[in-house]
Design a protein around this motif. Structure first.
Motif, PDB file in Angstrom:
ATOM      1  N   PRO A  67      -3.650  -6.216   1.867  1.00  0.00           N
ATOM      2  CA  PRO A  67      -3.180  -6.876   0.637  1.00  0.00           C
ATOM      3  C   PRO A  67      -4.049  -6.596  -0.588  1.00  0.00           C
ATOM      4  CG  PRO A  67      -3.157  -8.386   2.504  1.00  0.00           C
ATOM      5  CD  PRO A  67      -3.870  -7.166   2.964  1.00  0.00           C
ATOM      6  N   SER A  68      -5.341  -6.382  -0.356  1.00  0.00           N
ATOM      7  CA  SER A  68      -6.255  -6.197  -1.484  1.00  0.00           C
ATOM      8  C   SER A  68      -6.380  -4.741  -1.926  1.00  0.00           C
ATOM      9  CB  SER A  68      -7.650  -6.713  -1.103  1.00  0.00           C
ATOM     10  OG  SER A  68      -8.156  -5.986   0.013  1.00  0.00           O
ATOM     11  N   LEU A  69      -5.620  -3.847  -1.317  1.00  0.00           N
ATOM     12  CA  LEU A  69      -5.760  -2.419  -1.632  1.00  0.00           C
ATOM     13  C   LEU A  69      -5.187  -2.123  -3.016  1.00  0.00           C
ATOM     14  CD1 LEU A  69      -6.687   0.324  -0.481  1.00  0.00           C
ATOM     15  CD2 LEU A  69      -4.333   0.667   0.280  1.00  0.00           C
ATOM     16  N   SER A  70      -6.014  -1.566  -3.877  1.00  0.00           N
ATOM     17  CA  SER A  70      -5.578  -1.217  -5.234  1.00  0.00           C
ATOM     18  C   SER A  70      -6.442  -0.070  -5.750  1.00  0.00           C
ATOM     19  CB  SER A  70      -5.690  -2.421  -6.177  1.00  0.00           C
ATOM     20  OG  SER A  70      -7.042  -2.863  -6.250  1.00  0.00           O
ATOM     21  N   ASN A  71      -6.067   0.454  -6.901  1.00  0.00           N
ATOM     22  CA  ASN A  71      -6.818   1.540  -7.543  1.00  0.00           C
ATOM     23  C   ASN A  71      -6.995   2.742  -6.616  1.00  0.00           C
ATOM     24  OD1 ASN A  71      -7.255   0.039  -9.970  1.00  0.00           O
ATOM     25  ND2 ASN A  71      -8.894  -1.081  -8.937  1.00  0.00           N
ATOM     26  N   VAL A  72      -5.948   3.066  -5.870  1.00  0.00           N
ATOM     27  CA  VAL A  72      -5.997   4.190  -4.935  1.00  0.00           C
ATOM     28  C   VAL A  72      -5.722   5.495  -5.684  1.00  0.00           C
ATOM     29  CG1 VAL A  72      -4.919   5.209  -2.883  1.00  0.00           C
ATOM     30  CG2 VAL A  72      -5.326   2.740  -2.998  1.00  0.00           C
ATOM     31  N   VAL A  73      -6.483   6.544  -5.330  1.00  0.00           N
ATOM     32  CA  VAL A  73      -6.302   7.849  -5.963  1.00  0.00           C
ATOM     33  C   VAL A  73      -5.878   8.931  -4.973  1.00  0.00           C
ATOM     34  CG1 VAL A  73      -7.879   7.372  -7.864  1.00  0.00           C
ATOM     35  CG2 VAL A  73      -8.778   8.349  -5.740  1.00  0.00           C
ATOM     36  N   THR A  74      -6.096   8.702  -3.676  1.00  0.00           N
ATOM     37  CA  THR A  74      -5.728   9.677  -2.648  1.00  0.00           C
ATOM     38  C   THR A  74      -5.330   8.936  -1.375  1.00  0.00           C
ATOM     39  OG1 THR A  74      -7.262  11.344  -3.490  1.00  0.00           O
ATOM     40  CG2 THR A  74      -6.519  11.634  -1.238  1.00  0.00           C
ATOM     41  N   ILE A  75      -4.329   9.456  -0.664  1.00  0.00           N
ATOM     42  CA  ILE A  75      -3.921   8.885   0.611  1.00  0.00           C
ATOM     43  C   ILE A  75      -3.880   9.973   1.678  1.00  0.00           C
ATOM     44  CG2 ILE A  75      -2.610   6.913  -0.287  1.00  0.00           C
ATOM     45  CD1 ILE A  75      -0.089   8.644  -0.116  1.00  0.00           C
ATOM     46  N   SER A  76      -4.040   9.553   2.941  1.00  0.00           N
ATOM     47  CA  SER A  76      -3.855  10.463   4.067  1.00  0.00           C
ATOM     48  C   SER A  76      -3.310   9.657   5.232  1.00  0.00           C
ATOM     49  CB  SER A  76      -5.160  11.171   4.449  1.00  0.00           C
ATOM     50  OG  SER A  76      -6.096  10.263   4.990  1.00  0.00           O
ATOM     51  N   ALA A  77      -2.672  10.359   6.161  1.00  0.00           N
ATOM     52  CA  ALA A  77      -2.067   9.687   7.303  1.00  0.00           C
ATOM     53  C   ALA A  77      -2.376  10.454   8.575  1.00  0.00           C
ATOM     54  CB  ALA A  77      -0.553   9.575   7.117  1.00  0.00           C
ATOM     55  N   GLY A  78      -2.819   9.724   9.605  1.00  0.00           N
ATOM     56  CA  GLY A  78      -2.961  10.288  10.935  1.00  0.00           C
ATOM     57  C   GLY A  78      -1.712   9.972  11.737  1.00  0.00           C
ATOM     58  N   ALA A  79      -1.780  10.206  13.032  1.00  0.00           N
ATOM     59  CA  ALA A  79      -0.607   9.968  13.865  1.00  0.00           C
ATOM     60  C   ALA A  79      -0.148   8.525  13.778  1.00  0.00           C
ATOM     61  CB  ALA A  79      -0.918  10.349  15.310  1.00  0.00           C
ATOM     62  N   LEU A  80      -1.093   7.586  13.952  1.00  0.00           N
ATOM     63  CA  LEU A  80      -0.736   6.165  14.006  1.00  0.00           C
ATOM     64  C   LEU A  80      -1.610   5.325  13.086  1.00  0.00           C
ATOM     65  CD1 LEU A  80      -0.361   5.897  17.901  1.00  0.00           C
ATOM     66  CD2 LEU A  80       1.488   6.151  16.220  1.00  0.00           C
ATOM     67  N   PHE A  81      -2.220   5.944  12.102  1.00  0.00           N
ATOM     68  CA  PHE A  81      -3.076   5.188  11.184  1.00  0.00           C
ATOM     69  C   PHE A  81      -2.960   5.763   9.782  1.00  0.00           C
ATOM     70  CE2 PHE A  81      -5.697   8.772  12.204  1.00  0.00           C
ATOM     71  CZ  PHE A  81      -6.535   8.965  11.116  1.00  0.00           C
ATOM     72  N   SER A  82      -3.498   5.031   8.815  1.00  0.00           N
ATOM     73  CA  SER A  82      -3.446   5.443   7.411  1.00  0.00           C
ATOM     74  C   SER A  82      -4.820   5.276   6.780  1.00  0.00           C
ATOM     75  CB  SER A  82      -2.430   4.589   6.641  1.00  0.00           C
ATOM     76  OG  SER A  82      -1.144   4.679   7.219  1.00  0.00           O
ATOM     77  N   ALA A  83      -5.075   6.038   5.720  1.00  0.00           N
ATOM     78  CA  ALA A  83      -6.337   5.944   4.997  1.00  0.00           C
ATOM     79  C   ALA A  83      -6.072   6.118   3.502  1.00  0.00           C
ATOM     80  CB  ALA A  83      -7.336   6.986   5.488  1.00  0.00           C
ATOM     81  N   ALA A  84      -6.928   5.495   2.707  1.00  0.00           N
ATOM     82  CA  ALA A  84      -6.775   5.560   1.252  1.00  0.00           C
ATOM     83  C   ALA A  84      -8.141   5.659   0.597  1.00  0.00           C
ATOM     84  CB  ALA A  84      -6.034   4.329   0.744  1.00  0.00           C
ATOM     85  N   LEU A  85      -8.236   6.472  -0.432  1.00  0.00           N
ATOM     86  CA  LEU A  85      -9.452   6.612  -1.223  1.00  0.00           C
ATOM     87  C   LEU A  85      -9.258   5.888  -2.542  1.00  0.00           C
ATOM     88  CD1 LEU A  85     -12.201   7.886  -2.007  1.00  0.00           C
ATOM     89  CD2 LEU A  85     -10.926   9.938  -2.697  1.00  0.00           C
ATOM     90  N   ARG A  86     -10.169   4.979  -2.833  1.00  0.00           N
ATOM     91  CA  ARG A  86     -10.105   4.241  -4.095  1.00  0.00           C
ATOM     92  C   ARG A  86     -10.816   5.007  -5.205  1.00  0.00           C
ATOM     93  NH1 ARG A  86     -11.889   0.213  -0.372  1.00  0.00           N
ATOM     94  NH2 ARG A  86     -10.334  -1.389   0.109  1.00  0.00           N
ATOM     95  N   ALA A  87     -10.540   4.611  -6.438  1.00  0.00           N
ATOM     96  CA  ALA A  87     -11.142   5.254  -7.604  1.00  0.00           C
ATOM     97  C   ALA A  87     -12.654   5.088  -7.630  1.00  0.00           C
ATOM     98  CB  ALA A  87     -10.527   4.693  -8.887  1.00  0.00           C
ATOM     99  N   ASP A  88     -13.185   4.068  -6.959  1.00  0.00           N
ATOM    100  CA  ASP A  88     -14.632   3.851  -6.942  1.00  0.00           C
ATOM    101  C   ASP A  88     -15.336   4.654  -5.856  1.00  0.00           C
ATOM    102  OD1 ASP A  88     -13.919   2.505  -4.649  1.00  0.00           O
ATOM    103  OD2 ASP A  88     -14.714   0.558  -5.267  1.00  0.00           O
ATOM    104  N   GLY A  89     -14.594   5.516  -5.134  1.00  0.00           N
ATOM    105  CA  GLY A  89     -15.207   6.365  -4.123  1.00  0.00           C
ATOM    106  C   GLY A  89     -15.336   5.746  -2.757  1.00  0.00           C
ATOM    107  N   THR A  90     -14.745   4.570  -2.550  1.00  0.00           N
ATOM    108  CA  THR A  90     -14.767   3.936  -1.233  1.00  0.00           C
ATOM    109  C   THR A  90     -13.443   4.211  -0.512  1.00  0.00           C
ATOM    110  OG1 THR A  90     -13.918   1.838  -2.105  1.00  0.00           O
ATOM    111  CG2 THR A  90     -16.320   2.122  -2.010  1.00  0.00           C
ATOM    112  N   VAL A  91     -13.457   4.013   0.816  1.00  0.00           N
ATOM    113  CA  VAL A  91     -12.306   4.343   1.654  1.00  0.00           C
ATOM    114  C   VAL A  91     -11.852   3.118   2.438  1.00  0.00           C
ATOM    115  CG1 VAL A  91     -11.502   5.782   3.577  1.00  0.00           C
ATOM    116  CG2 VAL A  91     -13.071   6.732   1.868  1.00  0.00           C
TER     117      VAL A  91
END
Length: 266
Positions: free
Chosen positions: A40-64
């Motif tokens: 719910p708190s995910l915001s300011n995302v600049v990049t996304i990626s997806a694995g087989a059964l999971f997801s990842a996002a890179l925020r503008a502040d350089g955290t994942v």
């Protein structure tokens, strides 16, 4: 695709789910599985990626941030990971490229896809196959590690320099940018006559060629080819050859002839 998904700037797909990054930095998901449950708190995302059964996002502040199936530690982002500039996800692992050109990996390591090579530095891009990892260095070389069957981690010897990479299930792609090459020429110039020289070269990428005079002859004079004769004299290094066929005119000094005595580079 949900009808309300608009202003999309990037997409990523896993086995049974998809992610869309929107211009406002929010992420939308659809499909099936736990990888859809966007924090719910995910915001300011600049990049996304997806694995087989999971997801990842890179925020503008350089955290994942990562979510979904964690059976292989694929959502367990290493503590203190910051300054990330790019992400890539495989079947059950993720690579994070940091601003200093180093790479951090986590998740499934059954095939050695996670521990990055000790000498891996100056990386500018990362990518993942299902069970292998890839890195592109600033010098255009490519490094692969992890599951190596089918040669997926072994770049061709003639590949460099590469400018982009992508990993598939059991294969790898690299976009190469090979520079054009000039063909050396040598002439015997007749006395007191203009000599038309046609410059030649090859471009492995198939791009159209243009020519630039790098050094000016140390004797005689060089001219642009124009309407079958002399155009403007070329007196400055860096001058582009104006003739579409790559022709220039060399004029030897008066009364001088024989083997080439004046050289220039293009």
């Amino acid at each position: 695709v949900p009808p309300f998904v608009t202003n999309v700037v990037a997409l990523a797909a896993g086995n049974t789910h998809s992610l869309a990054l929107r211009a406002n930095g929010s992420v939308t998901s659809w499909g099936s599985g736990g990888a859809l449950a966007i924090p719910p708190s995910l915001s300011n995302v600049v990049t996304i990626s997806a694995g087989a059964l999971f997801s990842a996002a890179l925020r503008a502040d350089g955290t994942v941030a990562a979510w979904g199936n964690n059976s292989q530690g694929q959502t367990a982002v290493p503590a203190g990971l910051t300054n990330v500039v790019a992400l890539a996800s495989g079947n059950a692992h993720t690579l994070a490229l940091k601003a200093d050109g180093t790479v951090v990996a986590w998740g499934l390591n059954a095939n050695g896809q996670c521990p990055t090579p000790a000498s891996l530095l100056n990386v500018i891009a990362v990518s993942c196959g299902d069970f292998h990892s890839l890195a592109l260095r600033a010098d255009g070389t490519v490094t692969g590690w992890g599951l190596s069957s089918s040669g997926r981690t072994v770049p061709p010897a003639q590949l460099s320099p590469a400018v982009a990479i992508a990993g598939g299930g059991a294969h790898t792609l690299a976009l190469a940018n090979r520079p054009p090459g000039a063909s050396p020429l040598q002439f015997t110039f007749p006395a007191n006559l203009d000599s038309v020289i046609t410059l030649n070269g090859t471009d492995p990428n198939g791009d159209p060629l243009g020519f630039v005079v790098v050094t000016i002859p140390d004797a005689g004079a060089l001219y642009q080819y124009q309407a079958g004769g002399r155009g403007s004299q070329i007196t400055t290094p860096g001058t582009a050859v104006s003739d579409n066929a790559g022709r220039v005119i060399f004029v030897p000094e008066p009364g001088v002839w024989g083997p080439s005595y004046a050289t220039f580079q293009f």
